[in-house]
Design a protein around this motif. Structure first.
Motif, PDB file in Angstrom:
ATOM      1  N   LYS A  63       0.676  -1.195   0.044  1.00 20.69           N
ATOM      2  CA  LYS A  63       0.019   0.012  -0.107  1.00 20.69           C
ATOM      3  C   LYS A  63       0.826   1.196   0.002  1.00 20.69           C
ATOM      4  O   LYS A  63       1.881   1.052   0.680  1.00 20.69           O
ATOM      5  N   GLN A 108      -0.416  -1.630  -4.897  1.00 22.65           N
ATOM      6  CA  GLN A 108       0.455  -2.031  -6.102  1.00 22.65           C
ATOM      7  C   GLN A 108       0.986  -3.144  -5.803  1.00 22.65           C
ATOM      8  O   GLN A 108       1.339  -3.623  -4.824  1.00 22.65           O
ATOM      9  N   LYS A 151      -3.536   3.525  -2.171  1.00 26.02           N
ATOM     10  CA  LYS A 151      -3.628   2.642  -3.077  1.00 26.02           C
ATOM     11  C   LYS A 151      -2.847   1.520  -2.998  1.00 26.02           C
ATOM     12  O   LYS A 151      -1.869   1.449  -2.023  1.00 26.02           O
TER      13      LYS A 151
END
Length: 109
Positions: free
Chosen positions: A30, A40, A38
């Motif tokens: 995060k 990834q 977000k």
């Protein structure tokens, strides 16, 4: 941040799978971008593990558009959501820094 470095919750320890140098892993982490959290993923070969206990880190390397990219992750970071072992690798070294000079199929373990 006032964090007691000796105290790691059992949930966090149990959430981490067994993996070693040479394994292909997918790390989902995060991060904040413009105030929005977000997620990834970063998928690559673990080329090094270092440290013990709370200070343990591991380095993951991948090739992205022909350029080698390495990222060092703290093992017990709250920003790591999950670690998934995709493929086990059989290696005879503790550090795989020689993969930095290899390209293409040579860089596989």
């Amino acid at each position: 941040m006032n964090i007691d470095l000796d105290m790691i919750s059992l949930e966090q320890k149990n959430n981490i799978p067994e993996f070693s140098v040479g394994d292909t892993v997918k790390v989902i982490f995060k991060f904040l971008e413009e105030g929005i959290e977000k997620k990834q993923s970063f998928e690559g070969i673990v080329i090094a593990r270092s440290g013990r206990g709370v200070n343990a880190t591991f380095t993951v390397r991948k090739i992205s558009f022909g350029v080698g990219v390495e990222r060092i992750f703290p093992l017990y970071s709250p920003n790591i959501e999950s670690i998934v072992v995709i493929k086990k690798g059989k290696v005879r070294r503790a550090k795989l820094y020689y993969l930095r000079e290899k390209i293409g199929k040579e860089a596989k373990v």
